[in-house]
Motif scaffolding. Sequence first.
Motif, short mmCIF file in Angstrom:
data_model
loop_
_atom_site.label_atom_id
_atom_site.label_comp_id
_atom_site.label_asym_id
_atom_site.label_seq_id
_atom_site.Cartn_x
_atom_site.Cartn_y
_atom_site.Cartn_z
N GLY A 178 26.73 50.45 2.65
CA GLY A 178 25.30 50.26 2.45
C GLY A 178 24.99 49.17 1.46
N GLU A 179 25.85 48.96 0.53
CA GLU A 179 25.60 48.01 -0.55
C GLU A 179 26.34 46.69 -0.32
N ILE A 180 27.60 46.82 0.04
CA ILE A 180 28.39 45.61 0.27
C ILE A 180 28.37 45.32 1.76
N LEU A 181 27.82 44.17 2.11
CA LEU A 181 27.66 43.85 3.52
C LEU A 181 28.64 42.77 3.95
N SER A 182 29.25 43.00 5.10
CA SER A 182 30.06 41.94 5.68
C SER A 182 29.08 40.88 6.18
N LEU A 183 29.58 39.68 6.46
CA LEU A 183 28.70 38.61 6.93
C LEU A 183 27.91 39.07 8.16
N GLU A 184 28.61 39.74 9.07
CA GLU A 184 27.96 40.19 10.31
C GLU A 184 26.80 41.13 10.00
#
Lengths: 273, 308
Positions: A138-144
Amino acid sequence: MRVGTLVLGSMLVLSLVLGLGLATQAQAPRPELPQSPALAAPPEAATPNLLVDLSQPRVSITSAFQGESLLLFGMFDPPGEIVVVVAGPPAREQVMRKERFLGLWLNTGRQLFDDVPAYYYIAASQPVQRLLARGAGGEILSLEDRLASVQSVGERRTAGELASFRDGLVGVKRNEGLYPAAFGQVTIQGGRLFRAELPFPSRLPEGVYDVRTYLLRDGKIVAAVSRPLPVGKVGFNADLAGWSRHDGAFYGIGAIAMALFVGWVGGALMRRL
Amino acid sequence: MEIYLPIAEQSINIFILLGLGGAAGLLAGMFGVGGGFLATPLLIFVGIPPAVAVASQANQVVANSISSLQVQWRRGNVDLRMGLILLFGGMLGSSGGVTLFTYLKRIGQIDFVIAVLYVVMLSAIGTLMLAESLRSWLKAKRHPEAPRGKLHTHYLVHRLPLKMRFYKSKLYISALLPLGLGFLIGMLSAILGVGGGFVLVPAMIYLLGMPTGVVIGTSNFQILFVAANVTFLQAVTNGTVDVVLALLLILGGVVGAPIGARLAARLPGVVLRGLMAVLVLGVAVELLAELLRTPLSPYSLGIREVMP
């Protein structure tokens, strides 16, 4: 390359000293965290230490700038895993698509996206997918995931169309090195020191970049540090870019004067030879 | 050695730019035209954004033409009256051209328009020049001392109103002709970043019928002011003039021009024009191939607007 290793080595020594200093001093001052909405929920009282610094306070675009690698390093209270997310300033990007028209390739489609980060890079001490799968997603997002949330502006298109424009956008940015394809490695040493290399290409948009470091335990974020990293032209480059942007008339007259002078003097000189 | 260009926002090898400027200068010295028609496409080939290439090239043309005008003016090779009328048209054309350029840039079609215009212009000019130089080569072979006919042939365009006398050019033609020609060249200059000498010079010789002696000086006079106007307007409206890029091109050109002039003195005119024609056609073919070739990725990014 050799200079890089040297810098890296000296930084390690520096971070070691820093770590030792902290180990003796229980009440170490925490670096100031600019509170962003994403970090609004305050960590619990017994927040583990997480200290982060960069080998340079800013990325300076000089006349010799060819891209740069910054070293991010720090210390944390074990156990845990470290994830670093670097995001460039968001902008509205215009993605253009070429199609063959009467045999010639020309731009026929155009799509605007809002809130597209100029740069995006993730480094982690373990394969990112594994870390994210355990709940911090929820907090750390992959580029996608980060790009899935960008807003398309204007024209109405089907989801599939939008997705192909978005993929096109990622492709162009990848090529320019602004969305490095691979996840970076955060190296942990001695159980509590870590470092990661942040690659910046030569075609780097200016602005304040956000460097966030997370400490994860059991897939949960237990500490986070956000550091602004200004990226900008310096010296004469900065002056020129500033005049060009804010005082086009002055810049234009200067450009003409330069050309007249160099053309006149150069021409006269070369004819003497 | 790499150098970072502050407006193009990328680093590029300094010697590529000096070499490009040198090649353009070589052409300028050899044929008396600016060489911008060659430098601009090459800048685009090496990855400079077309909008920046065009605007910075206009800046380079200013230096190129002052350098050449210096000599022409002293030798009295400038038909001032003709030059001023051309210039009046050129100012109108270039101002309109920059407006059109800005619009095309906004809708994302400027790259395509630049490429197509180059292909059309260069293939037309190249073909005409090649045909002309072949013809005169054959003629020279058959009749080594062919008698000179009239100063120039009369076309329909010579019947236009507003006739004026141009003493230096020994012409009595309508002012609308140089005015229209100047307008067209100004337009080209704004959109393609060229001085327009490669169109202007043949047009002055074949269309207006000006004597060759005053053509180069007069065209340089017009080009200088039009290029300055384009540089100024591009800097004000689009902010795409990269002075570092322009300076490197100029420095290369300063060295290249006298070398070109010396080469030109050794080669016969027909051969020179033939060579030029082949070169022009070569650039046209390469640009056309670029338009026809399937791109690596059909996607590209346009203007990026930073959000508040």
